[in-house]
Design an enzyme around this catalytic site. Structure first.
Site, PDB file in Angstrom:
ATOM      1  N   TRP A  48      -4.155   3.836  -4.726  1.00 38.61           N
ATOM      2  CA  TRP A  48      -4.482   3.563  -6.123  1.00 38.61           C
ATOM      3  C   TRP A  48      -5.763   4.286  -6.551  1.00 38.61           C
ATOM      4  O   TRP A  48      -6.397   3.937  -7.526  1.00 38.61           O
ATOM      5  CB  TRP A  48      -4.518   2.077  -6.422  1.00 38.61           C
ATOM      6  CG  TRP A  48      -5.579   1.259  -5.747  1.00 38.61           C
ATOM      7  CD1 TRP A  48      -6.936   1.470  -5.808  1.00 38.61           C
ATOM      8  CD2 TRP A  48      -5.402   0.089  -4.954  1.00 38.61           C
ATOM      9  NE1 TRP A  48      -7.609   0.508  -5.098  1.00 38.61           N
ATOM     10  CE2 TRP A  48      -6.689  -0.361  -4.565  1.00 38.61           C
ATOM     11  CE3 TRP A  48      -4.289  -0.628  -4.538  1.00 38.61           C
ATOM     12  CZ2 TRP A  48      -6.873  -1.487  -3.770  1.00 38.61           C
ATOM     13  CZ3 TRP A  48      -4.494  -1.751  -3.755  1.00 38.61           C
ATOM     14  CH2 TRP A  48      -5.763  -2.161  -3.378  1.00 38.61           C
ATOM     15  N   GLU A  49      -6.165   5.252  -5.775  1.00 42.88           N
ATOM     16  CA  GLU A  49      -7.297   6.107  -6.147  1.00 42.88           C
ATOM     17  C   GLU A  49      -8.565   5.290  -6.385  1.00 42.88           C
ATOM     18  O   GLU A  49      -9.270   5.481  -7.369  1.00 42.88           O
ATOM     19  CB  GLU A  49      -6.963   6.943  -7.384  1.00 42.88           C
ATOM     20  CG  GLU A  49      -5.730   7.793  -7.191  1.00 42.88           C
ATOM     21  CD  GLU A  49      -5.303   8.501  -8.455  1.00 42.88           C
ATOM     22  OE1 GLU A  49      -6.142   8.695  -9.338  1.00 42.88           O
ATOM     23  OE2 GLU A  49      -4.120   8.855  -8.552  1.00 42.88           O
TER      24      GLU A  49
END
Ligand code: SF4
Ligand code: SF4
Length: 145
Positions: A48-49
């Site tokens: 999810w960065e």
């Protein structure tokens, strides 16, 4: 775009059993290839960065895209942490570099009081009473049971 490891910069955290990026990833996505001593993101579609691995890597080997709300499309962002601050280097598409430095803590490293001064009677970091400041739960009381 998920995080990815630049193998030319990764030293495998010197082949420790648990590398920094493995230790920090909340999704357990980072793994170390013992043969090459390089880490990689084993499930990019689950990333999810969050930037945790990017910020903790001691060799700046992990890259992820810069969010559009703080850099324009195509810019690269690279963090460099010290004990009290983090410096972001932004490389824009036209090659221009800019650096921004921010403080990351209000106490000296190692000086934070585990119970935040609320005198819960424990400095056990695993204790459930060390969840947060009571004010964030709408109370001025620390519940220990
Ligand atoms: Fe490689 Fe950085 Fe991960 Fe260490 S934290 S294994 S240097 S990518
Ligand atoms: Fe894990 Fe966050 Fe790194 Fe993605 S950006 S691999 S979720 S630590």
């Amino acid at each position: 775009m998920p995080s990815f490891v630049n193998p030319e910069k990764c030293d495998g955290c010197k082949a420790l059993d648990s590398t920094a990026c493995q230790h920090i990833c909340p999704n357990d996505l980072m793994v170390l290839n013992k043969a090459t001593e390089k880490a990689y993101n084993m499930e990019p579609e689950m990333c999810w960065e969050c930037y945790n691995c990017v910020k903790i890597c001691p060799t700046q080997a992990v890259e992820v895209r810069g969010y559009a709300d703080f850099v324009p499309l195509g810019a690269q962002v690279t963090p460099l942490r010290s004990t009290d601050s983090i410096m972001w280097t932004v490389k824009f598409r036209n090659g221009m570099l800019k650096r921004f430095k921010f403080p990351i803590r209000t106490t000296a490293e190692g000086a934070a009081v585990p119970d935040g001064g609320w005198e819960t009677g424990t400095d056990d970091l695993a204790s459930p009473v060390l969840f947060s400041e009571p004010g964030s739960c709408g109370t001025d009381t620390v519940f220990t049971k």
